[in-house]
Scaffold this active site. Sequence first.
Site, mmCIF file in Angstrom:
data_model
loop_
_atom_site.group_PDB
_atom_site.id
_atom_site.type_symbol
_atom_site.label_atom_id
_atom_site.label_comp_id
_atom_site.label_asym_id
_atom_site.label_seq_id
_atom_site.Cartn_x
_atom_site.Cartn_y
_atom_site.Cartn_z
ATOM 1 N N THR A 160 -37.433 6.468 0.705
ATOM 2 C CA THR A 160 -38.736 6.752 1.327
ATOM 3 C C THR A 160 -38.839 8.258 1.549
ATOM 4 O OG1 THR A 160 -37.680 6.345 3.458
ATOM 5 C CG2 THR A 160 -38.990 4.561 2.551
ATOM 6 N N GLU A 207 -30.729 1.614 9.773
ATOM 7 C CA GLU A 207 -29.319 1.955 9.619
ATOM 8 C C GLU A 207 -29.030 3.199 10.438
ATOM 9 O OE1 GLU A 207 -30.464 5.322 7.356
ATOM 10 O OE2 GLU A 207 -28.432 4.874 8.113
ATOM 11 N N LYS A 245 -35.262 4.412 15.689
ATOM 12 C CA LYS A 245 -34.569 5.092 14.594
ATOM 13 C C LYS A 245 -35.028 6.554 14.505
ATOM 14 C CE LYS A 245 -32.369 6.237 11.065
ATOM 15 N NZ LYS A 245 -32.341 5.956 9.701
ATOM 16 N N LYS A 294 -22.167 21.450 17.072
ATOM 17 C CA LYS A 294 -21.490 22.377 16.174
ATOM 18 C C LYS A 294 -22.544 23.260 15.512
ATOM 19 C CE LYS A 294 -17.804 23.725 13.980
ATOM 20 N NZ LYS A 294 -16.943 24.572 14.787
ATOM 21 N N GLY A 313 -27.414 25.175 9.409
ATOM 22 C CA GLY A 313 -28.635 24.357 9.478
ATOM 23 C C GLY A 313 -28.320 22.938 9.057
ATOM 24 N N CYS A 371 -32.176 12.267 6.237
ATOM 25 C CA CYS A 371 -32.846 11.636 7.377
ATOM 26 C C CYS A 371 -33.495 12.584 8.375
ATOM 27 C CB CYS A 371 -31.850 10.763 8.133
ATOM 28 S SG CYS A 371 -31.596 9.188 7.335
HETATM 29 C C1 UDX Z 1 -27.933 10.862 10.226
HETATM 30 C C2 UDX Z 1 -27.661 10.104 11.542
HETATM 31 O O1 UDX Z 1 -26.570 10.719 12.229
HETATM 32 C C3 UDX Z 1 -27.341 8.651 11.258
HETATM 33 O O2 UDX Z 1 -27.229 7.964 12.481
HETATM 34 C C4 UDX Z 1 -28.386 7.988 10.342
HETATM 35 O O3 UDX Z 1 -29.517 7.581 11.059
HETATM 36 C C5 UDX Z 1 -28.752 8.856 9.154
HETATM 37 O O4 UDX Z 1 -28.994 10.217 9.525
HETATM 38 P P1 UDX Z 1 -26.454 11.848 8.239
HETATM 39 O O5 UDX Z 1 -27.715 12.523 7.806
HETATM 40 O O6 UDX Z 1 -25.686 11.085 7.230
HETATM 41 O O7 UDX Z 1 -26.757 10.842 9.438
HETATM 42 O O8 UDX Z 1 -25.452 12.956 8.823
HETATM 43 P P2 UDX Z 1 -25.147 13.638 10.250
HETATM 44 O O9 UDX Z 1 -23.705 13.527 10.503
HETATM 45 O O10 UDX Z 1 -26.059 13.175 11.322
HETATM 46 O O11 UDX Z 1 -25.442 15.173 9.937
HETATM 47 C C6 UDX Z 1 -26.726 15.679 9.597
HETATM 48 C C7 UDX Z 1 -26.670 17.175 9.365
HETATM 49 O O12 UDX Z 1 -26.417 17.872 10.579
HETATM 50 C C8 UDX Z 1 -25.572 17.609 8.390
HETATM 51 O O13 UDX Z 1 -26.048 18.626 7.541
HETATM 52 C C9 UDX Z 1 -24.489 18.104 9.316
HETATM 53 O O14 UDX Z 1 -23.626 19.007 8.680
HETATM 54 C C10 UDX Z 1 -25.322 18.751 10.409
HETATM 55 N N1 UDX Z 1 -24.628 18.878 11.714
HETATM 56 C C11 UDX Z 1 -24.169 17.762 12.350
HETATM 57 C C12 UDX Z 1 -24.478 20.140 12.307
HETATM 58 O O15 UDX Z 1 -24.894 21.148 11.746
HETATM 59 N N2 UDX Z 1 -23.869 20.219 13.527
HETATM 60 C C13 UDX Z 1 -23.401 19.121 14.199
HETATM 61 O O16 UDX Z 1 -22.887 19.285 15.312
HETATM 62 C C14 UDX Z 1 -23.566 17.845 13.597
#
Ligand code: UDX
Length: 467
Positions: free
Chosen positions: A96, A165, A224, A271, A275, A280
């Site tokens: 999507t 999810e 979500k 962290k 970016g 998602c």
């Molecule tokens: C996310 C949601 O966490 C998950 O619950 C689901 O709904 C799908 O979307 P995802 O996109 O797979 O999961 O990865 P996630 O671990 O959430 O990280 C997203 C982005 O944020 C990544 O680019 C990651 O590197 C970044 N990030 C994450 C940071 O820059 N700092 C952080 O502290 C955590």
Amino acid sequence: MLGKKITSICCIGAGYVGGPTMAVIAQKCPHIRVNVVDVNPQRIADWNSDNLDELPIYEPGLADIVKSTRGKNLFFSTDVSKGIADAQMIFISVNTPTKTYGVGKGMAADLKYVELCARQIADEAKENKIVVEKSTLPVRTAQSIKTILEANSSDVKFQVLSNPEFLAEGTAVEDLLEPDRVLIGGDQDEDGLEAIELLSEVYANWVPRERIVQTKLWSSELSKLTANAFLAQRISSINSISALCEKTGADVDEIARAIGADSRIGSKFLKASVGFGGSCFQKDILNLVYLSHHFGLPEVADYWEQVIKINDYQKHRFSKQIIDALFNTVSGKKIAILGWAFKKDTNDTRESAAIYISGQLMQDQAEIHVYDPKVTKHQMIKDLVYAGYGNEESISEKLFVHEDAYSASDKAHAIAVITEWDEFKTLDWTTIYDRMLKPAFVFDGRNILDRSNLTEIGFDLRSIGKG
Ligand code: UDX
Ligand code: ADP
């Protein structure tokens, strides 16, 4: 409505969500036949490949689960019609993406694939079915699915559930095996509640009952978007502070530790980085912004939109910092990019910061040399073309893909670490230093490198949010 337990499931869409989710359901529910269907024949062939390294999706632990279930109660096929006809419960896990045309362009989710699925389900279903929306969808999509189903079939009854999810890529298997919660939304009438219960029973095969949260349909859909918006907001908040740290001499990691120790705030998602990326966060926040505008709430829309703006600012700030440090020009210079995936332990590159940073540097005529352990050159070119940085030919002239970090950084003017792959922490940095042009710059977009070690070797190391 069905009057019996679930023994056959079909999932439409064999992607990052559908594939791992169905593999885990198959493993935990040997009594359920799980059929994953997809219109893309190559994807299905890859899922069926004898060589488990060729699975289309890389996730730690996934290959073992596929190995133990495939051909027993887990099947991958291109026959969508049969998949639908044979199943009591159908998951919709198609993509999507954000719309790239027309009304809502750049903001609303493009639901054409979901709509196609609903129409096909209506055409094929000869018995009552439960339809589960799994893809990330804006609120009230279930209503659209319902309307299409009801308008296109007469004697078959459908129940539509929302079961978003929450798996994060890179830890998908772990997240599926031990979820913090499973959310199931549905209609609150008798048939709706029965459908919710039937899906709850599937998860109850391995998830403790108290973690299965049952809600109204719309609450589930909006939860979500809200969960992802809150997580993304934390990253944009800490990233905005990282800019301030660089001006003042404060250290963003120390700040994250200090505020994370407050249990009301907590330590996760603080962290600082180059970016956030992934399929998602941006999409879900844009959905929230679009919905807020739609319902006449511009202040709410602006509030959430700012989370995206800070994320764009952070990526832009990073590439500008590289250009500034390299004496205001990267023209003709070789920049090594370590990591292309949007985070470690996945081969997914959607919305990865690497695309924008490389693209911006290429526009400033840099030569980009990339190493990523799981992403192919073909994918990198596709990403850059899609993001509007040129055509295949013009990009191929400036993009070079390497088999390891050493070759990517050979004679480079600078290295930018974009993905936090573990192997980057343990590279032989002395060898890399010897082969680079001096001064040797490293821009650590993830703050994963050992500062004192690299500085001692002689690198000019720039980290995020460290003055
Ligand atoms: C996310 C949601 O966490 C998950 O619950 C689901 O709904 C799908 O979307 P995802 O996109 O797979 O999961 O990865 P996630 O671990 O959430 O990280 C997203 C982005 O944020 C990544 O680019 C990651 O590197 C970044 N990030 C994450 C940071 O820059 N700092 C952080 O502290 C955590
Ligand atoms: P996600 O991260 O949401 O899982 P992906 O793009 O990885 O997204 O996967 C979505 C999958 O859905 C793709 O493999 C695509 O081919 C498939 N798909 C899209 N539309 C349909 C459809 N109408 N019928 C079957 N499969 C579809």
